[in-house]
Structures are given as C-alpha cells and as structure tokens.
Design a protein around this motif. Sequence first.
Motif, mmCIF file in Angstrom:
data_model
loop_
_atom_site.group_PDB
_atom_site.id
_atom_site.type_symbol
_atom_site.label_atom_id
_atom_site.label_comp_id
_atom_site.label_asym_id
_atom_site.label_seq_id
_atom_site.Cartn_x
_atom_site.Cartn_y
_atom_site.Cartn_z
ATOM 1 N N UNK A 1 0.855 -1.185 0.000
ATOM 2 C CA UNK A 1 0.000 0.000 0.000
ATOM 3 C C UNK A 1 0.891 1.234 0.000
ATOM 4 N N UNK A 2 0.364 2.327 -0.588
ATOM 5 C CA UNK A 2 1.219 3.500 -0.797
ATOM 6 C C UNK A 2 1.601 4.220 0.495
ATOM 7 N N UNK A 3 0.871 3.947 1.579
ATOM 8 C CA UNK A 3 1.180 4.649 2.831
ATOM 9 C C UNK A 3 2.388 4.057 3.562
ATOM 10 N N UNK A 4 2.822 2.873 3.156
ATOM 11 C CA UNK A 4 4.081 2.346 3.690
ATOM 12 C C UNK A 4 5.176 3.013 2.892
ATOM 13 N N UNK A 5 5.957 3.852 3.553
ATOM 14 C CA UNK A 5 6.846 4.660 2.713
ATOM 15 C C UNK A 5 8.118 5.107 3.418
ATOM 16 N N UNK A 6 9.089 5.408 2.558
ATOM 17 C CA UNK A 6 10.338 6.046 2.973
ATOM 18 C C UNK A 6 10.238 7.510 2.579
ATOM 19 N N UNK A 7 10.554 8.372 3.508
ATOM 20 C CA UNK A 7 10.746 9.786 3.181
ATOM 21 C C UNK A 7 12.097 10.181 3.778
ATOM 22 N N UNK A 8 12.457 11.451 3.672
ATOM 23 C CA UNK A 8 13.645 11.859 4.428
ATOM 24 C C UNK A 8 13.216 12.837 5.504
ATOM 25 N N UNK A 9 13.991 12.835 6.564
ATOM 26 C CA UNK A 9 13.714 13.726 7.682
ATOM 27 C C UNK A 9 14.841 14.750 7.740
ATOM 28 N N UNK A 10 14.533 15.974 7.331
ATOM 29 C CA UNK A 10 15.597 16.990 7.267
ATOM 30 C C UNK A 10 16.075 17.406 8.647
ATOM 31 N N UNK A 11 15.276 17.088 9.665
ATOM 32 C CA UNK A 11 15.650 17.494 11.016
ATOM 33 C C UNK A 11 16.610 16.526 11.691
ATOM 34 N N UNK A 12 16.761 15.336 11.156
ATOM 35 C CA UNK A 12 17.659 14.354 11.792
ATOM 36 C C UNK A 12 18.701 13.942 10.756
ATOM 37 N N UNK A 13 19.953 14.042 11.161
ATOM 38 C CA UNK A 13 21.047 13.806 10.206
ATOM 39 C C UNK A 13 21.930 12.665 10.678
ATOM 40 N N UNK A 14 22.586 12.023 9.734
ATOM 41 C CA UNK A 14 23.567 10.998 10.108
ATOM 42 C C UNK A 14 24.892 11.673 10.456
ATOM 43 N N UNK A 15 25.927 10.873 10.711
ATOM 44 C CA UNK A 15 27.197 11.456 11.167
ATOM 45 C C UNK A 15 27.845 12.363 10.123
ATOM 46 N N UNK A 16 27.414 12.246 8.859
ATOM 47 C CA UNK A 16 27.964 13.121 7.825
ATOM 48 C C UNK A 16 27.119 14.376 7.627
ATOM 49 N N UNK A 17 25.999 14.450 8.341
ATOM 50 C CA UNK A 17 25.110 15.597 8.167
ATOM 51 C C UNK A 17 24.064 15.384 7.087
ATOM 52 N N UNK A 18 23.904 14.154 6.626
ATOM 53 C CA UNK A 18 22.941 13.866 5.558
ATOM 54 C C UNK A 18 21.584 13.514 6.185
ATOM 55 N N UNK A 19 20.489 14.111 5.679
ATOM 56 C CA UNK A 19 19.159 13.779 6.224
ATOM 57 C C UNK A 19 18.902 12.269 6.160
ATOM 58 N N UNK A 20 18.286 11.742 7.210
ATOM 59 C CA UNK A 20 18.120 10.285 7.311
ATOM 60 C C UNK A 20 16.760 9.839 6.782
ATOM 61 N N UNK A 21 16.605 8.525 6.663
ATOM 62 C CA UNK A 21 15.347 7.956 6.203
ATOM 63 C C UNK A 21 14.308 8.028 7.306
ATOM 64 N N UNK A 22 13.070 8.255 6.888
ATOM 65 C CA UNK A 22 11.928 8.319 7.804
ATOM 66 C C UNK A 22 10.932 7.276 7.303
ATOM 67 N N UNK A 23 10.568 6.333 8.168
ATOM 68 C CA UNK A 23 9.722 5.207 7.760
ATOM 69 C C UNK A 23 8.366 5.286 8.444
ATOM 70 N N UNK A 24 7.312 5.071 7.655
ATOM 71 C CA UNK A 24 5.979 5.081 8.266
ATOM 72 C C UNK A 24 5.034 4.174 7.495
#
Lengths: 148, 558
Positions: free
Chosen positions: B425-448
């Motif tokens: 279903x389309x609501x299972x998805x990956x987005x990015x979360x600009x507020x949370x970054x990995x150790x390199x400063x890259x926005x991380x994946x947001x799963x819902x």
Amino acid sequence: MELNASQQRTLCALADRIIPADEFPSASELGALSFATDLFSTDLASAGGAVVAGLDSLHGEAHAIGGTEFAELTQEQQDALIQDLLQGNTRAEWKTSAATFLRLMIAVVNEGYYADPDNGGNAEGVSWKMVGFEVREGMRLLPEGVTV
Amino acid sequence: MSITPNHNHFDAIIVGSGPGGGITAGLLCDAGFRVLVLERGQDRTYDEIGRDHLRNQRISQYGHNGGPDIEGNPRVVELDPRKPGEMSVVKPHQGGYSNNAAIYGGGARVYGAQAWRFMEQDFRMASTYGVPEGSSLADWPLSYQELEPFYEKAECEIGVCGSAATNTNRAWRKSEYPMPALPATKAHKTLKRGAEALGWNTFPTPLAINSVEYGGRAACVQCQHCVGFACPSDSKNGVHNTLLPRAIATELCTVITGAMCETVDTDGRGRVTGVSYLVESGGSVTRHRATARAVVVSAGAIETARLMFNSHTDVHPNGLGNHSGVLGRHLQGHVYSGALGLFEEPVWDSIGPGVSISTSQFNHGNAGIVGGGMLSDEFIKTPVIFWHRCFPADVPRWGLAAKEWMRHAYTRTIHVIGPIQDIPNPECRVQIDRGVRDKFGIPVARLSGAVHSESLRTGEFMFENARTWLRASGAVRIWGDKPGLHLSAGQHQAGTCRMGTDPATSVTDPFGRVHGHDNLRVIDASTHVTNGGFNPVLTVMALAFRNASALAAELNQL
Ligand SMILES: Cc1cc2nc3c(=O)[nH]c(=O)nc-3n(C[C@H](O)[C@H](O)[C@H](O)COP(=O)(O)OP(=O)(O)OC[C@H]3O[C@@H](n4cnc5c(N)ncnc54)[C@H](O)[C@@H]3O)c2cc1C
C-alpha cells in the motif's frame, strides 16, 4: 557500573534465582556477575544507574519482609518476593518500576547464560552442552546421490 | 578495502555492493567497462564478523556484525502504526529500524541464502486477484517468462542447490539446479512424514550454498552459525565471493569501502553526471566527486530511496525519480507467519544451516486469500534466540522451570515459518527527515505506515497451516502468535522505486531506467512491484542480471 559488596551479593543471589543450580550450574557459577557488570558498564551503561538503584531497593524489600538482606532470605522467600515484585507489589522505595527492573535482570541474566562463552556469562559453553547446542564443523551428511 | 582511484571518471558508478550492485559490477566489467563501486560499509573478514550471539544480524540485542555502525546512522520511524505521526529516532540495531546490512557484499554477506524463484502469478498479482481496496497491488511490467533465463543465470553464476524435480507447486523452468540439495535433516524427515499424511508436497529448500564443491569453493561444512553470520568454509554464496571478485580480476573495477554516497549529481537539464561521496578515515571526513556516463543506484530499498530524495535540485525539487510522488512508496518486505511445535523425541541433529524442507502448497490458489505464502522449517536457532523467542506464553522465563524448558525443548522443537505475499500500500513509505542527520550531516530515512489488512489475513491463514503441519508431524504441543500490525520492510525490504511503463505510477521503467533520466538506473530490490511469497534475493539477482546486461548493451551510447 560499580557495585559495592552488598549490591554484588544481591545481584548474585538474584541471578541464581533467575537461573538456579541443579545438576547444571547456576547463573553466577557461569559468570553472571561479571557479564552483567560489563554489560551495564558498556552497551547498557545507560541502564547502569537504574540497576544499582534497583539492587538497593531489592535490599530494602528483603529487610521489609525478613529483616535481612536479599541473599540471606530463604530461596522460597526470594522466589515469592520476585514473583510479588513482578506483579507490582512493593514495600520499599523504588526509583523505577520494580517489575521493569526485574524483567531487565531476567533478560540480561539469561542472555549471559545462553550466549557464546566470549560474552562472559557462559563459561566453557556449559549451557550449550546442557541444552544440546553443539558447535561442530565438518560436513557430516552428504547430499543424496553424492559420494566422496 | 580501499583502492584509491587515480582518476575519477568512469563508465559507470555503482552505489552499493550488495546483490544488485555486485552483479551489475560483474557484468559491466565483463563487457569491458570501467566501473567504480562505492560501498558505505566495510569489507569484513570471517573473523571480524565473528560469532557473537548477542550482536549479529539475526539477533541484535546490543549491536550487530553486518553494519551500519550503531552510532551516527539513525532513522526516524513510526514505532506504533496505531499512533500515526508519533515518530522515534532509532539506532540501526533497534526495533523499527528495518535494517538489512551495510557491509561489502550487502545483506548477502551474512544472509540465510534461501534462493527462491517467484511463481508466475507473483508477477501478475493484480490480474490474478484484483486490487484490494487501499492497496497498490499491481502487475509487474515483465513476466516470469522474461525473467526465467536470468533466474537460471543467477542460480548458476552465484551457485544454488536444490531439487526442482520434487517441487510440484513451482513455475516452469528449463533446467535443474546446478547443485544437488543439501541432505535432509532429522526435522526435515519428521515434517516430511506429516506433509505426506496431509497430502502436501514438500521439497528441499533451495539455498545459495555449495552442497558440493562449486565455483572453486568448498562444500558447506553444515555448521550451526549460518544465518546472521559469515561462512567458515566460504560455501555460502553472495556477490562478495562470486561476481565482485570476478569484476576486480578484470582490473576494470575500483571498489571503495567506507564510502558514503551523498548525492547523485545532475546537470542543469537533469542529466546525471556522477556522484558526490564522503569517506571517513582516521577521524576526518573527506568529500569526493566522481563522474561517469551512467550511475546505478543499488543501495537497498530504503537507502536507495533516501539517496534519490537527497539528490534533489532546483530542477527536481522533490528528488530524482519523484516526478509523480511515487518515490519511497509501496515499501514492503514480508509478514512472517508460523508456529512452533514440541515433539516427544529430539528432532535436532545439529546439522546446519537448519532450514531444510519447504512447501509451496499455499503460495497461490487459496480460496478467499490474496496470494499466500511459503512454509519451511527454520534455521538453527542459537540458544539465546530460543530463550528470547521460543517460550510458550505460560512457561515461566525464570527459575528452574525456565531452565528445564530450555533443556527439554531446545532439541525437541521445530519452528515452521515463512514469508507471505505482502499486499503493498502506498502509505508504507520512505521519506527523508531533514531534522535528523547521520554522522555526515545527511538527512536520514523516515519510515511510516503499516501492512495492509489482506497481508494480516494471509498471515492468519498461514499460521493455521503451520499448526496443521506440525500437528500432522507429531507435535505434542503447538504455540506461537499470529502476526500483528506493523510496518513490513526489514531484511526483505523492497518496492520503493516501483518499476512500470507509466511514469505517472512508477519511478523506473521495466529495466530500472529512472523515468526522465536515461543514464540513471536502479538495480536492487527497490524496483520490485510486489515481493512474492518467497525470500526475495534470487529475484533481486535475476533482475540485476537482466537489467545490468541491458545497461551493458547501451552504455556506449549513453
Ligand atoms: C541476516 C539476513 C538474512 C537474510 N536471509 C535471506 C534469505 O535467506 N533469502 C533471501 O532471499 N534474502 C535474505 N536476506 C535478504 C537479502 O540479503 C536482501 O534481499 C538483499 O541483500 C537485497 O539486495 P540489494 O542489492 O537490494 O541491497 P543490499 O544487500 O542492502 O545492498 C545495498 C548496499 O548498499 C550500501 N549502501 C547503502 N547506501 C549507500 C550509500 N549512500 N553509499 C554507499 N553505499 C551504500 C549498503 O551498505 C549495502 O551494502 C537476508 C538478509 C539478512 C541481513
């Protein structure tokens, strides 16, 4: 995690009610004390403070029911107390939930006992021998129709 | 491994060294192209991967052995699907992260190596069953027929053992497996008797494991540490010991491990020019750029979508391939369903990998069910996994009773379980979360999101089938839980860059070519439209053989 002598006695006694001795060793006999203190100083350091406080509260519970420390209660008293605390019945003061503390200790003691010996809680892989988990390498069965 | 490139222009750059990326590297180098492979994980030896029973890719209590590093790589996830929008930041070894692995060779470095072909109906789920409300069930833009030669190639070039002749519920195939099946274990024989009494067809589980010497490497030593660990005899086949060494042997392949691709770079018109990546070494981070005629993203379904989002520009403000808002949607893995059974006599002979017998009796043709699933016996469980996951609800977890249960049940329990066909279903998805970054400063994946109700219904159906099988095989006590509501992704993650012929409903075309970007390909589990009722890796591999061959044929023109 630093434990004083009394806390160490409480931890050992608790570990040995979680996994008591029978014809196979108890948890502390296989290394539960050092496994748990290592874990609560490293990967679970964030829980270390709560565990120390929990051991003190368990001490307090023992005093409330038997006028002595946890390690000095009879095994029946210890088991009954653990059961009671898991159900949320407390007498002493707890900073965090007694049941949560005990569930964590039950998991950690069992993890040490059944994990690989290098983790420190399963000396010489004794628990593996007990359950029948053998670590063997070297093919023992050949595929059907295959000969060497 | 870190082979520093002395030039930074390549015919192709591949992001990720898992099954998708590794096969692509092998085929492009075979065709004479110069290739750069960027892998964010490390190349770990057998000893480095180790046998820690509390920190591995099968049970990750305090860490794991196949990456990513537990610090500096968070994700933002909706832990309880009944509380939509309530997000938590989790580490890679924690629940909800949906980790696969980040290591040279990808998930297949430490996987269980079940090597399944999908069935014909798996490629046309919507035509076969209709589209359940709220789902995005769809047909693949290619048929089993088109993939069959590539399944065969994958089985031969990676190395798979099995017995197609004994499986009566499978798709047609041109040839037998290149290796005979591994021998039947005691649990296999026990379950076979039960299945025979029920009239169910069973067969040896197909595995990407050498049952005999193959590809210049030894036969499986039948150890007890297969899934979640590396192989002591190098008999478990992934890309780290097949296509990647073959690519490197051509001297056309540069592999950089510990290299995190930050963006796929495009020019003003949207043509892909290369990538930017970061390398951490000795505490400092350096930023690099490499250019190529084509870029292949093979970062695994979650990280591929993340990279495509993070590669946004003014021309593509929502990310590459996201022209229709499809990027990251239809995330799916497998709902697992099964049961445990206790037998009077020991059913364990300590012969690894453990999984040995399967049935496809219920993959399709089940009245009132959309699809179905496969059932097998389980991989050998380490004792600590048995303690955590195999207690009936009424057996105490502490005290002598718990110890006695471990002692009695460990060698007498069979776990029958398998993946069911998830209904996407389309609501299972990956987005990015600009507020949370990995150790390199890259926005991380947001799963819902959470699985479709049809997936749970199939889960219940397969739960009953597992119980029936155990009962017929002589189990004296049966227990386990039906699957509950959760986001299904994890090690079998797929679907986030759905392929299709219509750019309005897909991210790539049927060859993994990102719509609107001729020289950008996605070759990994991301393109799966649906994920079959089987473990997915052989399909990832077959698609990679197909789509990388197509890329090799046109790379000179790109
Ligand atoms: C313990 C375990 C058991 C499994 N058992 C089975 C099984 O029995 N059968 C089966 O079919 N499947 C199994 N799987 C799943 C299987 O491994 C996956 O389906 C498969 O690996 C998917 O391949 P992929 O190419 O899509 O991605 P991956 O294998 O995930 O490879 C992607 C690679 O890209 C790298 N990467 C990601 N982002 C970046 C970036 N930005 N820059 C550079 N590199 C990046 C990652 O580190 C990773 O190595 C198992 C997985 C695990 C972990």
